[in-house]
Design a protein around this motif. Structure first.
Motif, mmCIF file in Angstrom:
data_model
loop_
_atom_site.group_PDB
_atom_site.id
_atom_site.type_symbol
_atom_site.label_atom_id
_atom_site.label_comp_id
_atom_site.label_asym_id
_atom_site.label_seq_id
_atom_site.Cartn_x
_atom_site.Cartn_y
_atom_site.Cartn_z
ATOM 1 N N ASN A 65 41.373 32.310 39.248
ATOM 2 C CA ASN A 65 40.838 33.293 40.193
ATOM 3 C C ASN A 65 41.928 34.227 40.702
ATOM 4 O O ASN A 65 41.721 35.434 40.812
ATOM 5 N N GLN A 66 43.076 33.670 41.026
ATOM 6 C CA GLN A 66 44.210 34.482 41.488
ATOM 7 C C GLN A 66 44.652 35.429 40.387
ATOM 8 O O GLN A 66 44.932 36.602 40.636
ATOM 9 N N ASP A 69 42.288 38.355 40.140
ATOM 10 C CA ASP A 69 42.530 39.263 41.262
ATOM 11 C C ASP A 69 43.773 40.120 41.029
ATOM 12 O O ASP A 69 43.770 41.326 41.273
#
Length: 78
Positions: A65-66, A69
């Motif tokens: 997820n990071q 992003d």
């Protein structure tokens, strides 16, 4: 996360250990890419320094997820 990438190169494949600057240069030459067009992702901060020094964008991988992003912040089309 492989589904998000068209290609990738593993340092073992080119017989140059990261974070050797020569490896980054060889990869960019292979793809006819400039440092500012390149993103290097690694889960070890020590491996990011040389890439950053030659102008490559870097991302310290923490989780999927990071990473997504961070790639979006760099305007990488996913």
């Amino acid at each position: 996360i492989k589904q998000y990438f068209d290609f990738g190169i593993i340092s073992e494949e080119i017989k140059i250990r990261k974070p050797d600057k020569k490896g980054f240069t060889l990869i960019m030459e292979h793809f006819n890419a400039m440092p500012e067009e390149t993103v290097f992702i690694d889960d070890a901060a020590k491996n990011l320094t040389n890439a950053k020094d030659i102008g490559i964008k870097t991302i310290l991988f923490l989780d999927a997820n990071q990473l997504i992003d961070e790639l979006k912040k760099l305007s990488v089309k996913l």
